[in-house]
Design an enzyme around this catalytic site. Structure first.
Site, PDB file in Angstrom:
ATOM      1  NE  ARG A   1      -3.341  -1.698 -10.403  1.00  0.00           N
ATOM      2  CZ  ARG A   1      -3.901  -1.117  -9.341  1.00  0.00           C
ATOM      3  NH1 ARG A   1      -4.164  -1.824  -8.263  1.00  0.00           N
ATOM      4  NH2 ARG A   1      -4.217   0.172  -9.368  1.00  0.00           N
TER       5      ARG A   1
ATOM      6  CG  ASP B   1      -7.963  -7.088  -2.957  1.00  0.00           C
ATOM      7  OD1 ASP B   1      -9.128  -7.488  -2.743  1.00  0.00           O
ATOM      8  OD2 ASP B   1      -7.686  -5.904  -3.215  1.00  0.00           O
TER       9      ASP B   1
ATOM     10  CD  GLU C   1      -8.235  -6.873 -10.913  1.00  0.00           C
ATOM     11  OE1 GLU C   1      -7.572  -7.518 -10.085  1.00  0.00           O
ATOM     12  OE2 GLU C   1      -8.611  -5.697 -10.727  1.00  0.00           O
TER      13      GLU C   1
ATOM     14  CG  HIS D   1      -8.963  -4.364  -7.245  1.00  0.00           C
ATOM     15  ND1 HIS D   1      -8.206  -4.415  -8.372  1.00  0.00           N
ATOM     16  CD2 HIS D   1      -8.443  -3.331  -6.514  1.00  0.00           C
ATOM     17  CE1 HIS D   1      -7.293  -3.460  -8.338  1.00  0.00           C
ATOM     18  NE2 HIS D   1      -7.420  -2.793  -7.215  1.00  0.00           N
TER      19      HIS D   1
HETATM   20  P1  NAI Z   1       4.017   3.770  -3.679  1.00  0.00           P
HETATM   21  O1  NAI Z   1       4.320   4.435  -4.973  1.00  0.00           O
HETATM   22  O2  NAI Z   1       3.971   4.584  -2.439  1.00  0.00           O
HETATM   23  O3  NAI Z   1       5.071   2.584  -3.434  1.00  0.00           O
HETATM   24  C1  NAI Z   1       5.463   1.684  -4.419  1.00  0.00           C
HETATM   25  C2  NAI Z   1       6.842   1.197  -4.060  1.00  0.00           C
HETATM   26  O4  NAI Z   1       7.211   0.161  -4.982  1.00  0.00           O
HETATM   27  C3  NAI Z   1       7.921   2.289  -4.155  1.00  0.00           C
HETATM   28  O5  NAI Z   1       8.673   2.336  -2.970  1.00  0.00           O
HETATM   29  C4  NAI Z   1       8.763   1.851  -5.337  1.00  0.00           C
HETATM   30  O6  NAI Z   1      10.131   2.219  -5.198  1.00  0.00           O
HETATM   31  C5  NAI Z   1       8.584   0.345  -5.270  1.00  0.00           C
HETATM   32  N1  NAI Z   1       8.983  -0.339  -6.480  1.00  0.00           N
HETATM   33  C6  NAI Z   1       9.055   0.138  -7.743  1.00  0.00           C
HETATM   34  N2  NAI Z   1       9.518  -0.815  -8.569  1.00  0.00           N
HETATM   35  C7  NAI Z   1       9.762  -1.906  -7.812  1.00  0.00           C
HETATM   36  C8  NAI Z   1      10.265  -3.195  -8.066  1.00  0.00           C
HETATM   37  N3  NAI Z   1      10.688  -3.550  -9.292  1.00  0.00           N
HETATM   38  N4  NAI Z   1      10.368  -4.069  -7.038  1.00  0.00           N
HETATM   39  C9  NAI Z   1       9.999  -3.721  -5.791  1.00  0.00           C
HETATM   40  N5  NAI Z   1       9.519  -2.504  -5.469  1.00  0.00           N
HETATM   41  C10 NAI Z   1       9.400  -1.609  -6.467  1.00  0.00           C
HETATM   42  O7  NAI Z   1       2.652   2.980  -3.920  1.00  0.00           O
HETATM   43  P2  NAI Z   1       1.605   2.494  -2.820  1.00  0.00           P
HETATM   44  O8  NAI Z   1       0.624   3.563  -2.550  1.00  0.00           O
HETATM   45  O9  NAI Z   1       2.334   1.880  -1.684  1.00  0.00           O
HETATM   46  O10 NAI Z   1       0.825   1.368  -3.649  1.00  0.00           O
HETATM   47  C11 NAI Z   1       1.457   0.170  -4.049  1.00  0.00           C
HETATM   48  C12 NAI Z   1       0.577  -0.525  -5.059  1.00  0.00           C
HETATM   49  O11 NAI Z   1      -0.631  -0.955  -4.405  1.00  0.00           O
HETATM   50  C13 NAI Z   1       0.075   0.367  -6.205  1.00  0.00           C
HETATM   51  O12 NAI Z   1       0.991   0.398  -7.262  1.00  0.00           O
HETATM   52  C14 NAI Z   1      -1.201  -0.307  -6.615  1.00  0.00           C
HETATM   53  O13 NAI Z   1      -0.920  -1.195  -7.676  1.00  0.00           O
HETATM   54  C15 NAI Z   1      -1.624  -1.114  -5.400  1.00  0.00           C
HETATM   55  N6  NAI Z   1      -2.910  -0.695  -4.843  1.00  0.00           N
HETATM   56  C16 NAI Z   1      -3.900  -1.633  -4.701  1.00  0.00           C
HETATM   57  C17 NAI Z   1      -5.125  -1.291  -4.167  1.00  0.00           C
HETATM   58  C18 NAI Z   1      -6.218  -2.313  -3.955  1.00  0.00           C
HETATM   59  O14 NAI Z   1      -7.372  -1.937  -3.709  1.00  0.00           O
HETATM   60  N7  NAI Z   1      -5.930  -3.600  -4.029  1.00  0.00           N
HETATM   61  C19 NAI Z   1      -5.416   0.104  -3.801  1.00  0.00           C
HETATM   62  C20 NAI Z   1      -4.289   1.001  -3.941  1.00  0.00           C
HETATM   63  C21 NAI Z   1      -3.091   0.613  -4.467  1.00  0.00           C
END
Ligand code: NAI
Length: 345
Positions: A231, A255, A260, A292
């Site tokens: 994000r 990305d 954005e 994105h």
């Molecule tokens: P997920 O929920 O599986 O993993 C997120 C991880 O971040 C968790 O392990 C959590 O403990 C950790 N986390 C929470 N607070 C934190 C902090 N302060 N510092 C470090 N780590 C922390 O989510 P997933 O599926 O891996 O997605 C991650 C992010 O990717 C989403 O939140 C979303 O913003 C982004 N995303 C971007 C996309 C794109 O098209 N560019 C598409 C899908 C997701």
């Protein structure tokens, strides 16, 4: 038939949503406009709204949708920072698509990194003009370098596997470490100090806002490459630009971008870009921006449509239970999920 106002429709959304909607009793009203206070009324007569990452679902929008009788906000994304989930509690249910293709995002992250470090984007432009010079295209080996991964959830862990395939050393930071995943966790400052490449894979929330700021950049190695496919607001874009101008940051792959919302996903060619910061970043020879796009694969689009339609069906089903609901009953979204038998409202 369940009627759903589908905001911010793009041509690539429709085929999969039409296919799954038609066969599962969900009728989508496709709207090109984004959801905000001015457009909420377009959901009149609908049971639900389906929204994406740059729709605005704040308290005012939620109140308006509630007044219109909308019962469900179905996010067709994993991230939900654009929805005031706390305000929605007790009024409108909120569901999301927790995983549709973590591979799509992790692979795009590595694609950006490779393009940037090996100057593929520059070589492509050169050879199209029969310029076969190699000057200025020197990259570096990933093998043996250290990558710092912030957030080791679904996407972060797949990205770690990809990096290991390249022979990189991985260090990670996550307040909730993945037990048994064989990942070396370090403190955030340590990650900043050790990493040649830093990749962000955590959600955006109050605790992660501007994780990469001037203070953090000061702790990094000179020449560090920063990649963000999570994000935009995880990075203070002004501090990033300063870091690039001072030569502290070797390259940035973005990305996502903090501001954005009114820019990405649209064709702005031929228009004057009002965002000076983004213009300046894009003008840098060591910055690559994609709009994105990391999620955008056939597999992901299919999974998004299938899960969204299934979420909607579950919410309007007999017991109304949906595993992908987000709520604030316990003050914690995750705890609510694990105790799903008692419906919160
Ligand atoms: P997920 O929920 O599986 O993993 C997120 C991880 O971040 C968790 O392990 C959590 O403990 C950790 N986390 C929470 N607070 C934190 C902090 N302060 N510092 C470090 N780590 C922390 O989510 P997933 O599926 O891996 O997605 C991650 C992010 O990717 C989403 O939140 C979303 O913003 C982004 N995303 C971007 C996309 C794109 O098209 N560019 C598409 C899908 C997701």
């Amino acid at each position: 038939m369940i009627k759903v106002a589908f905001y911010d429709t793009k041509s690539y959304d429709k085929p999969s949503f039409e296919r799954y909607g038609e066969t599962h009793g969900v009728q989508f009203k496709y709207l090109e406009t984004k959801l905000n206070e001015d457009t909420a009324d377009l959901a009149k007569g609908c049971d639900a709204v389906c929204v994406f990452v740059n729709d605005t679902v704040n308290a005012a929008v939620i109140d308006r949708l509630y007044a219109l009788g909308v019962k469900l906000i179905a996010l067709r994304s994993a991230g939900y920072n654009n929805v005031d989930v706390r305000h929605a509690f007790g009024k409108i249910h909120v569901v999301h698509v927790p995983a549709y293709s973590p591979y799509a995002v992790a692979e795009h992250t590595m694609a950006l990194l490779l393009a940037s470090v090996r100057r593929i984007h520059k070589a492509y432009n050169r050879t199209r003009e029969f310029n076969f010079s190699l000057n200025g295209l020197t990259g570096f080996d990933f093998h043996g370098k250290t990558v710092g991964v912030i957030g080791t959830g679904k996407i972060g862990r797949i990205f770690i596997d990809i990096c290991r395939g390249f022979g990189m050393k991985v260090v990670a930071y996550d307040p909730y470490p993945a037990a048994g995943a064989g990942i070396e966790y370090v403190a955030l400052d340590e990650l900043f100090a050790q990493s040649d490449v830093i990749s962000l894979h955590c959600p955006l929330n109050d605790g992660t806002f501007h994780t990469i700021n001037a203070e953090a950049i000061a702790k990094m190695k000179k020449g560090v490459v920063i990649v963000n496919t999570s994000r935009g607001a995880l990075i203070d874009a002004e501090a990033l630009l300063d870091g690039i101008k001072s030569r502290k940051i070797g390259a940035a792959c973005l990305d996502v971008y903090e501001e954005e919302a009114d820019i990405f996903f649209e064709d702005r060619s031929g228009h004057i870009l009002d965002d000076d910061l983004l213009s300046r970043l894009i003008s840098m020879p060591n910055v690559i921006v994609t709009s994105h796009q990391a999620f955008l694969t056939e597999e992901a689009l299919n999974n998004i449509a299938e899960t969204t339609v299934s979420n909607i069906r579950s919410c309007f089903g007999n017991d109304g239970v949906c595993d992908n609901e987000l709520c604030y009953r316990c003050g914690s979204i995750e705890r609510c999920k694990s105790n799903r038998k008692d419906k919160c409202f």
